[in-house]
Write a protein that holds these residues in place. Structure first.
Motif, mmCIF file in Angstrom:
data_model
loop_
_atom_site.group_PDB
_atom_site.id
_atom_site.type_symbol
_atom_site.label_atom_id
_atom_site.label_comp_id
_atom_site.label_asym_id
_atom_site.label_seq_id
_atom_site.Cartn_x
_atom_site.Cartn_y
_atom_site.Cartn_z
ATOM 1 N N PHE A 1 0.845 -1.202 0.000
ATOM 2 C CA PHE A 1 0.000 0.000 0.000
ATOM 3 C C PHE A 1 0.876 1.247 0.000
ATOM 4 C CE2 PHE A 1 -2.403 3.302 2.320
ATOM 5 C CZ PHE A 1 -3.552 3.374 1.539
ATOM 6 N N ASN A 2 1.928 1.247 0.811
ATOM 7 C CA ASN A 2 2.881 2.363 0.795
ATOM 8 C C ASN A 2 3.560 2.480 -0.564
ATOM 9 O OD1 ASN A 2 2.537 3.316 3.425
ATOM 10 N ND2 ASN A 2 4.081 1.952 4.280
ATOM 11 N N PHE B 1 2.529 1.602 -3.456
ATOM 12 C CA PHE B 1 1.610 2.100 -4.472
ATOM 13 C C PHE B 1 1.634 3.624 -4.540
ATOM 14 C CE2 PHE B 1 -2.653 3.844 -5.307
ATOM 15 C CZ PHE B 1 -2.844 3.413 -6.614
ATOM 16 N N TRP B 2 1.519 4.281 -3.405
ATOM 17 C CA TRP B 2 1.491 5.745 -3.386
ATOM 18 C C TRP B 2 2.855 6.339 -3.731
ATOM 19 C CZ3 TRP B 2 -3.079 8.040 -3.275
ATOM 20 C CH2 TRP B 2 -4.159 7.316 -2.767
ATOM 21 N N ILE B 3 3.902 5.690 -3.272
ATOM 22 C CA ILE B 3 5.249 6.217 -3.527
ATOM 23 C C ILE B 3 5.614 6.109 -5.000
ATOM 24 C CG2 ILE B 3 7.714 5.818 -3.073
ATOM 25 C CD1 ILE B 3 6.806 4.862 -0.236
ATOM 26 N N GLN C 1 3.510 4.984 -7.823
ATOM 27 C CA GLN C 1 2.527 5.364 -8.834
ATOM 28 C C GLN C 1 2.342 6.876 -8.922
ATOM 29 O OE1 GLN C 1 1.423 3.213 -10.936
ATOM 30 N NE2 GLN C 1 2.107 1.372 -9.888
ATOM 31 N N PHE C 2 2.478 7.567 -7.792
ATOM 32 C CA PHE C 2 2.240 9.010 -7.782
ATOM 33 C C PHE C 2 3.511 9.823 -7.553
ATOM 34 C CE2 PHE C 2 -1.785 7.008 -6.680
ATOM 35 C CZ PHE C 2 -2.664 7.654 -7.550
ATOM 36 N N ILE D 1 5.488 10.239 -5.060
ATOM 37 C CA ILE D 1 5.501 11.017 -3.824
ATOM 38 C C ILE D 1 6.710 10.591 -3.003
ATOM 39 C CG2 ILE D 1 4.201 11.707 -1.780
ATOM 40 C CD1 ILE D 1 1.657 10.797 -3.187
ATOM 41 N N SER E 1 8.950 9.222 -0.251
ATOM 42 C CA SER E 1 8.589 8.126 0.647
ATOM 43 C C SER E 1 8.342 8.585 2.079
ATOM 44 C CB SER E 1 9.673 7.045 0.623
ATOM 45 O OG SER E 1 10.930 7.583 0.992
ATOM 46 N N VAL F 1 4.771 9.963 2.316
ATOM 47 C CA VAL F 1 3.757 8.903 2.261
ATOM 48 C C VAL F 1 3.699 8.144 3.578
ATOM 49 C CG1 VAL F 1 3.146 6.685 1.205
ATOM 50 C CG2 VAL F 1 3.831 8.613 -0.239
ATOM 51 N N THR G 1 0.704 7.456 6.170
ATOM 52 C CA THR G 1 0.167 6.134 6.502
ATOM 53 C C THR G 1 0.425 5.782 7.973
ATOM 54 O OG1 THR G 1 2.207 5.115 5.644
ATOM 55 C CG2 THR G 1 0.311 5.239 4.157
#
Length: 334
Positions: A107-108, A110-112, A114-115, A117, A119, A122, A126
């Motif tokens: 889940f972490n 994915f955001w780091i 794909q977008f 962002i 780390s 993010v 989270t």
């Protein structure tokens, strides 16, 4: 003859551990007793499992401060699932904990990835998300109704001494297996070499065909896997699941890992360094407790280690060192 890959950092840590151990042995009557040393090893096992997982993320060039809170979430999810399934056993418990942990780690990732962002941003998010959800749905209530196999202490080595019984428990065995698995991943697979390459130079790794997405999911998923297992072992050690038991543990582990030689910028770090760093931090905390020194002193030490690590990893330090060396280099050239 087999030669252990012991670098300068590891040798320095071994020296400090030996000196500190000797000093604490003189200053206290209990530090060098077998029960205390075995308890220190048992208690450090959870942090070592956390540490080898965090090492993979740091080597890949990222950072994660949400893993300890994620482990708390995994504890609850695993305990509730086991209750619903009738109790289960060690194999099922580790499977569930590892799966829940890996999912939170991905889940972490994915955001780091794909977008794109950073780390740290993010995982700060989270960290609060995971802990908030846990406290909201659990109501801050601890779980004591755990399966018997999870709360039954399993000594692997048990020795009766004049200072009491000294035991090494199953925590140490699980820790050794996690250390061995992570060492194999980093040192004996092409995937491990790709993780080092990505942490050292992201663009260079991309040009030689390294799948950056796969490496992100692997690194954070591996940390999640280790965090899940560590959470289960902490529940076994405490014989209960407490929502905030691991809250704040991430800073201790991060300090120990960077103390062991892992670079916050990525591309560097060793399993042995992690183990030695966590043992040193654990010894420091144990020694301060035995000496009756305020626990806030330990917090100051952890904060100082992290501050120094961040400073040494910054570009500004590299430029400063370069500027100091430049005049000497010009003089030698002349």
């Amino acid at each position: 003859m087999l030669k252990l890959p012991i670098g300068a950092t590891e040798r320095w840590l071994i020296f400090v551990i030996l000196v500190m151990g000797a000093a604490l042995g003189v200053l206290t009557h209990t530090f060098l007793t077998l029960p205390n040393l075995f308890d220190l090893l048992n208690a450090s096992s959870v942090d070592i499992i956390f540490g080898v997982g965090l090492l993979v993320v740091l080597i890949a060039g990222g950072i994660d401060i949400s893993f300890a809170v994620a482990a708390s979430v995994v504890q609850y999810l695993t305990a509730l699932t086991l209750q619903a399934m009738g109790g289960g056993d060690w194999a099922l418990g580790i499977l569930l904990a590892g799966a829940f942990g890996a999912a939170l780690g991905c889940f972490n990732a994915f955001w780091i990835y794909q977008f794109r962002i950073v780390s740290i941003v993010v995982t700060i998010a989270t960290y609060n998300l995971f802990f908030g959800l846990l406290m909201f749905f659990s109501g801050g209530v601890s779980l004591y109704d755990l399966p018997d196999w999870l709360t039954t202490r399993i000594p692997v080595v048990s020795i009766e001494t004049t200072n009491g019984r000294a035991e090494i428990t199953i925590l140490v065995i699980v820790m050794i297996l996690c250390v061995a698995a992570t060492w194999t991943l980093l040192q004996r697979t092409s995937t491990g070499r790709q993780l080092y390459a990505m942490g050292d130079n992201v663009e260079g790794a991309r040009r030689i065909g390294v799948s950056l997405g796969a490496m992100h999911y692997l690194a954070y998923g591996w940390l999640g896997l280790m965090a899940g297992i560590a959470g289960l072992m902490q529940a076994h050690y405490a014989e209960e699941v407490v929502p905030n038991a691991l809250y704040g543990r991430e800073l201790n582990v991060l300090a120990a890992v960077v103390l062991g030689g892992a670079r916050l910028g990525g591309g560097r770090g060793s399993i042995l360094g992690v183990v030695l760093g966590i043992i040193l931090v654990g010894m420091t905390q144990n020694g301060l407790n035995l000496l009756g020194i305020s626990p806030y002193a330990f917090k100051m030490i952890i904060g100082a280690i992290i501050l120094v690590a961040i400073t040494l990893s910054s570009e500004g330090v590299g430029k400063l060192i370069g500027s100091l060396r430049a005049p000497r280099t010009r003089r030698m050239a002349q």
